[in-house]
Design a protein around this motif. Structure first.
Motif, PDB file in Angstrom:
ATOM      1  N   ASP A 112     -22.334 -32.798 -12.692  1.00 25.55           N
ATOM      2  CA  ASP A 112     -22.166 -33.539 -11.436  1.00 25.55           C
ATOM      3  C   ASP A 112     -21.560 -34.907 -11.670  1.00 25.55           C
ATOM      4  O   ASP A 112     -20.747 -35.390 -10.886  1.00 25.55           O
ATOM      5  CB  ASP A 112     -23.524 -33.748 -10.761  1.00 25.55           C
ATOM      6  CG  ASP A 112     -24.084 -32.450 -10.264  1.00 25.55           C
ATOM      7  OD1 ASP A 112     -23.300 -31.489 -10.202  1.00 25.55           O
ATOM      8  OD2 ASP A 112     -25.295 -32.394  -9.966  1.00 25.55           O
ATOM      9  N   ARG A 113     -21.977 -35.528 -12.762  1.00 26.07           N
ATOM     10  CA  ARG A 113     -21.554 -36.895 -13.017  1.00 26.07           C
ATOM     11  C   ARG A 113     -20.071 -36.962 -13.348  1.00 26.07           C
ATOM     12  O   ARG A 113     -19.388 -37.890 -12.942  1.00 26.07           O
ATOM     13  CB  ARG A 113     -22.370 -37.466 -14.172  1.00 26.07           C
ATOM     14  CG  ARG A 113     -23.808 -37.676 -13.787  1.00 26.07           C
ATOM     15  CD  ARG A 113     -24.617 -37.913 -15.035  1.00 26.07           C
ATOM     16  NE  ARG A 113     -25.962 -38.339 -14.745  1.00 26.07           N
ATOM     17  CZ  ARG A 113     -26.320 -39.590 -14.569  1.00 26.07           C
ATOM     18  NH1 ARG A 113     -25.418 -40.544 -14.645  1.00 26.07           N
ATOM     19  NH2 ARG A 113     -27.564 -39.904 -14.313  1.00 26.07           N
ATOM     20  N   GLN A 279     -23.960 -42.494  -9.643  1.00 20.14           N
ATOM     21  CA  GLN A 279     -24.390 -41.905 -10.904  1.00 20.14           C
ATOM     22  C   GLN A 279     -23.260 -41.129 -11.545  1.00 20.14           C
ATOM     23  O   GLN A 279     -23.175 -39.926 -11.421  1.00 20.14           O
ATOM     24  CB  GLN A 279     -25.631 -41.024 -10.685  1.00 20.14           C
ATOM     25  CG  GLN A 279     -26.826 -41.816 -10.205  1.00 20.14           C
ATOM     26  CD  GLN A 279     -27.197 -42.952 -11.156  1.00 20.14           C
ATOM     27  OE1 GLN A 279     -27.038 -42.851 -12.362  1.00 20.14           O
ATOM     28  NE2 GLN A 279     -27.690 -44.052 -10.608  1.00 20.14           N
TER      29      GLN A 279
ATOM     30  N   LYS B 217     -34.966 -32.221  -1.548  1.00 22.66           N
ATOM     31  CA  LYS B 217     -33.687 -32.468  -2.210  1.00 22.66           C
ATOM     32  C   LYS B 217     -33.923 -33.426  -3.365  1.00 22.66           C
ATOM     33  O   LYS B 217     -34.638 -34.424  -3.198  1.00 22.66           O
ATOM     34  CB  LYS B 217     -32.737 -33.091  -1.193  1.00 22.66           C
ATOM     35  CG  LYS B 217     -31.299 -33.089  -1.627  1.00 22.66           C
ATOM     36  CD  LYS B 217     -30.432 -33.614  -0.472  1.00 22.66           C
ATOM     37  CE  LYS B 217     -28.992 -33.719  -0.879  1.00 22.66           C
ATOM     38  NZ  LYS B 217     -28.214 -34.516   0.070  1.00 22.66           N
ATOM     39  N   GLU B 219     -31.523 -35.204  -6.392  1.00 27.64           N
ATOM     40  CA  GLU B 219     -30.333 -35.386  -7.228  1.00 27.64           C
ATOM     41  C   GLU B 219     -30.734 -36.360  -8.320  1.00 27.64           C
ATOM     42  O   GLU B 219     -30.952 -37.541  -8.033  1.00 27.64           O
ATOM     43  CB  GLU B 219     -29.174 -35.969  -6.402  1.00 27.64           C
ATOM     44  CG  GLU B 219     -28.598 -35.013  -5.387  1.00 27.64           C
ATOM     45  CD  GLU B 219     -27.559 -35.699  -4.502  1.00 27.64           C
ATOM     46  OE1 GLU B 219     -26.910 -36.651  -4.969  1.00 27.64           O
ATOM     47  OE2 GLU B 219     -27.422 -35.281  -3.345  1.00 27.64           O
ATOM     48  N   PRO B 220     -30.882 -35.883  -9.559  1.00 22.85           N
ATOM     49  CA  PRO B 220     -31.365 -36.749 -10.630  1.00 22.85           C
ATOM     50  C   PRO B 220     -30.570 -38.053 -10.687  1.00 22.85           C
ATOM     51  O   PRO B 220     -29.347 -38.052 -10.548  1.00 22.85           O
ATOM     52  CB  PRO B 220     -31.137 -35.917 -11.892  1.00 22.85           C
ATOM     53  CG  PRO B 220     -31.150 -34.516 -11.420  1.00 22.85           C
ATOM     54  CD  PRO B 220     -30.560 -34.545 -10.048  1.00 22.85           C
ATOM     55  N   ARG B 243     -37.111 -40.745   2.212  1.00 24.16           N
ATOM     56  CA  ARG B 243     -35.901 -40.633   1.393  1.00 24.16           C
ATOM     57  C   ARG B 243     -35.940 -41.763   0.383  1.00 24.16           C
ATOM     58  O   ARG B 243     -36.068 -42.934   0.756  1.00 24.16           O
ATOM     59  CB  ARG B 243     -34.680 -40.751   2.307  1.00 24.16           C
ATOM     60  CG  ARG B 243     -33.381 -40.410   1.619  1.00 24.16           C
ATOM     61  CD  ARG B 243     -32.211 -40.590   2.581  1.00 24.16           C
ATOM     62  NE  ARG B 243     -30.985 -40.698   1.820  1.00 24.16           N
ATOM     63  CZ  ARG B 243     -30.138 -39.691   1.620  1.00 24.16           C
ATOM     64  NH1 ARG B 243     -30.345 -38.534   2.165  1.00 24.16           N
ATOM     65  NH2 ARG B 243     -29.057 -39.861   0.881  1.00 24.16           N
TER      66      ARG B 243
END
Lengths: 332, 538
Positions: A112-113, A279, B217, B219-220, B243
């Motif tokens: 993803d990054r 990120q 949800k 997202e790291p 959130r």
């Protein structure tokens, strides 16, 4: 017959001066470079102080046995060469290992990054090119004009201003006061993602655009001073024809520099990522280096190096295609 | 609000560990330092909130604290998962998934599970789930960050339809804090974890538990979103969606609050306090965070093996000024290893402060520092260095001011800033005779840090038979008041030898949209389901 044909075809492909040979040699050199780089980075990180096992548990009263078991899991107690070869062996099988800090595979962590950083770098690249190149040409064409002087002055500010400050300034103006763009984060995907990337991309582009502007301006002015321009003028070539000649020649150094600009963007997003809470791989690399998260640092370094090498290669191929002199001589 | 969404405030508060007494104090307008913020007072009411946006200053890569155990991981995990017990507002343990528990022998704890407890998808909780979750926490590979809490646990077994018994290898009263979501247990189900290939807390295998929220949800390193469920035994919480965004750059976080994008910023930086305080529609709340900052000497390293040297430095520490100037008053000068909030459930907050004050009484006195140094084996002074994490600017400033203070005595201290990961290496290291500790107590157990600092393998290489004996007694003493007394005695005895110099007990500052406030905001507020404490200001 077939074999002889293939052989002939192969020698033809690899003959001196052929593009294929050039590409193959360059790719092999890139492979070698990556290998050396991976070793150097591995060794450097190995030499820095700190213990990843301790970093994982932080300030806690843990038993030496627990630290030992973490070190065993990640082979941290093996001799240096054996650690490196273990890592290299896995990489050659497509396994980049597991992040010590996040306990997930490096591939998952990066996927993803990398997309986010690529998007950010691409948007920034497009902005840089769209703004800096036309301005550079216009400024060169009307060298000494108000336009030239004002853009040149602005570019000095652009080069000098620190990324972090530009980012915060843009956030204040466009995020808070005018409330046009979001203040942080990477959005919910799709168009929202690109919308979130506008301010970060402008921040990144500001310094680079200034440099590309200066470069384009200088290249065009240098071409304008060439004898062939005066000759073309005396032969009565139209303004348009002359411009096309000049630009084509001036674009060769510009294209080369643009390749480097992209490579720089890809590897230089860290400050912007931190400022805008994005990120990407920049912020991940920073955290991983201090943590001594070797598998992640290695993967990012190699990825960045690969992007740089491939961009440079692409630029050289373009160079070959654009410049008839190089095409005739063959790439070197 | 649909009927199923109605919640009973009394059950809610009982469930979240806010004691009736605390409610009474708040209702009477009692203003105990640390319990109320300096922003708006806790006057508001429980109202339905559709979306609460929270910003953490550091990012989470994994939601399971067994894998990643920063303070912020706990704040999320305690909304989704639960232990058998939970801390109330004063740090006393109260029922969570266990409706009651009993210590039947020095090593045996019997927990009766709450009737009708369910996971967020409606699956009923079974004793097998509890036994499995204990095993998961004890597993060094799956839970490297909490396994050590379970090292002394011999076994956990189902001993009845609704009962689980945990047996320790040797007596240790501190174990009571083990099965707690504020510390080392988040009960989950075996089927869920195994269905996810043993993973937990990742985007693919979201945290799964019996708490008031489920993760929708994750997202790291970017964000996590929680949605309330109607399966929690404590009722349906008033905040529908939480959130949580991770914004590591403080200037950006301030902007996010100013633009109204976030409602709550947890652990704001003191460096930018004025920015926060000046932000429109924003209140700043302060509460002690059970953190300890103090000097560690490695007593095996010269010249710190000499008590006169240690005492000279102790006399040169001006705690009051440090707290007032460097920490802008948002901390408390420390006089012991235990923080007041860890014994307040026994002595009350004021009683705790009074008792701790008697542990070490070494006022700032440069003349005495000089006298002590003259008695030492280095009467003309010495040179040393201290490694300070770059994430601790106040500590770095403290050491710089200490260096200035002791320079006239001939003591030369060089302050070396380094990444936090390198600082870990200085703790207890023979290369760093002078070091410091910045420790966040995860639990309210008064022995948490002292059992490390006064136990075997402590960072000061300190040993004293009398202290060892007292610490052993504290391990077995089941009467909380007596245990506190023993621990105070152990600290008094040990600190007389100055292996450590306590400097300050920290406070955490939290910025919140002034539309809201946090009821009885204190040291334990974020360690049990905390959204029911978010009140809407009338």
């Amino acid at each position: 017959m077939d074999t002889a044909h293939s052989y002939r075809r192969l020698t033809q492909l690899l003959s001196r001066g052929s593009l294929t040979r050039f590409v193959i040699v360059r790719l092999a050199a890139t492979g070698l470079l990556l290998l050396v780089l991976s070793f150097v980075v591995f060794a450097l990180l190995h030499l820095t102080p700190g213990d990843p096992a301790r970093n994982l548990v932080g300030v806690r009263n843990v038993t030496p046995e627990l630290l030992q078991s973490i070190r065993d899991k990640y082979h941290l107690n093996d001799p240096f060469m054996s650690q490196y070869l273990h890592w290299l062996g896995n990489v050659l099988h497509g396994d980049f290992g597991e992040s010590i800090r996040n306990n997930t595979t490096v591939t998952t962590l990066l996927s993803d990054r990398v997309t986010l950083t690529l998007q950010l770098a691409s948007l920034s690249f497009v902005l840089t090119v769209l703004v800096a190149v036309p301005l550079g040409i216009a400024a060169a064409w009307r060298s000494g004009s108000v336009l030239d002087r004002s853009v040149s002055a602005a570019s000095i500010v652009g080069i000098g201003a620190p990324t972090y400050a530009v980012g915060l300034l843009l956030l204040y103006v466009f995020g808070l006061w005018l409330d046009i763009f979001p203040v942080y984060g990477s959005g919910d995907g799709g168009l929202d993602r690109w919308w979130h990337l506008v301010l970060p991309a402008i921040t990144l582009a500001s310094g680079l655009a200034a440099m590309v502007f200066k470069l384009t301006r200088t290249a065009v002015i240098a071409e304008l001073n060439q004898d062939y321009v005066a000759f073309a003028q005396s032969r009565g070539l139209s303004h348009r024809q002359i411009r096309s000649l000049v630009l084509r020649n001036a674009m060769i150094p510009v294209a080369t520099s643009l390749g480097l600009v992209f490579a720089f963007l890809f590897g230089g997003t860290i400050l912007v990522e931190v400022t805008f809470a994005l990120q990407g791989i920049g912020s991940l690399l920073a955290g991983s280096v201090t943590f001594k998260d070797l598998p992640v640092v290695q993967a990012i370094t190699l990825l960045t190096a690969t992007v740089i090498a491939l961009t440079a290669l692409t630029v050289d191929i373009l160079y070959y295609l654009v410049d008839p002199r190089v095409r005739k001589r063959g790439p070197r | 609000m649909s009927p199923s969404m109605q919640f009973n405030r009394r059950t809610l508060l009982a469930g979240t560990g806010v004691s009736a007494l605390a409610m009474l104090i708040a209702a009477c307008g009692g203003d105990d330092k640390g319990m109320a913020g300096n922003g708006s007072a806790s006057s508001g009411s429980l109202k339905e909130i559709d979306l609460l946006t929270v910003a953490f200053p550091s990012s989470l890569s994994n939601l399971y604290p067994g894998q990643e155990a920063g303070n912020f991981n706990y704040y999320v995990a305690c909304l989704v998962g639960e232990g058998l017990v939970a801390p109330d507002g004063t740090g006393k343990l109260v029922p969570a998934l266990a409706s009651k528990w009993e210590q039947t022998s020095p090593t045996t704890y019997v927990y009766t599970l709450r009737d009708g407890a369910k996971f967020s998808d409606g699956t009923p909780l079974t004793p097998e789930d509890v036994v499995y979750s204990v095993g998961l926490s004890k597993d060094e590979e799956k839970s490297p960050n909490i396994a050590y809490y379970w090292a002394n646990v011999d076994k956990a077994e189902k001993t009845g339809d609704n009962e689980v018994t945990i047996t320790l290898a040797s007596p240790d009263v501190a174990f009571e804090w083990g099965p707690c979501a504020a510390n080392a247990l988040w009960i989950t189900s075996q089927a869920y974890v195994e269905g996810n290939g043993g993973e937990m807390g990742t985007p693919k295998a979201l945290l799964y538990g019996t708490g008031p929220y489920k993760v929708t949800k994750f997202e790291p390193d970017t964000m996590v979103e929680l949605e309330r469920v109607d399966t929690w035994w404590g009722g349906v919480p008033p905040v529908k969606t939480v959130r949580i965004e991770f914004i590591t750059e403080e200037a950006t976080r301030v902007l996010a609050r100013k633009s109204g994008d976030i409602d709550l910023a947890i652990s704001i930086s003191l460096d930018q306090l004025s920015q926060w305080e000046n932000a429109a529609d924003t209140s700043v709340l302060f509460a002690p965070d059970r953190s300890y900052v103090g000097i560690d000497f490695n007593t095996a390293v010269e010249p710190f093996d000499d008590i006169h040297v240690r005492r000279a430095i102790a006399y040169a520490c001006d705690r009051a000024t440090v707290v007032e100037k460097l920490l802008i008053g948002h901390a408390e000068p420390a006089t012991a290893l235990i923080t007041p909030d860890q014994i307040s459930s026994v002595l009350g907050l004021e009683g705790a402060r009074k008792a701790l004050k008697e542990v070490l009484d070494l006022p700032f006195d440069l003349d005495k520092a000089k006298e002590e140094l003259a008695l030492s084996k280095v009467p003309d002074g010495f040179s040393t260095k201290v490694g300070v994490s770059s994430s601790a600017p106040q500590i770095s400033q403290f050491f710089q001011s200490l260096a200035e203070t002791v320079k006239p005595l001939g003591i030369n201290i060089e302050v070396e800033e380094m990444p936090v990961e390198q600082w870990y290496d200085t703790i207890g290291s023979a290369d760093w005779g002078l070091a410091y500790m910045w420790y966040f107590n995860a639990t309210g157990d008064p022995a948490e840090m002292s059992s490390w600092f006064l136990g075997e393998g402590n960072p000061a290489s300190y040993s004293n038979d009398a202290v060892t004996e007292l610490m052993a007694q504290a391990k077995e003493e089941t009467d909380p008041a007596k245990r506190v007394e023993i621990l105070l005695e152990a600290q008094k005895t040990a600190l007389a030898d100055i292996p450590y110099i306590p400097l300050w007990w920290g406070e955490a500052a939290t910025a919140i949209n002034s539309k809201y406030t946090i009821e009885d905001f204190g040291s334990y507020s974020l360690l049990s389901p905390w959204t029911p404490r978010i009140l809407t200001v009338d």
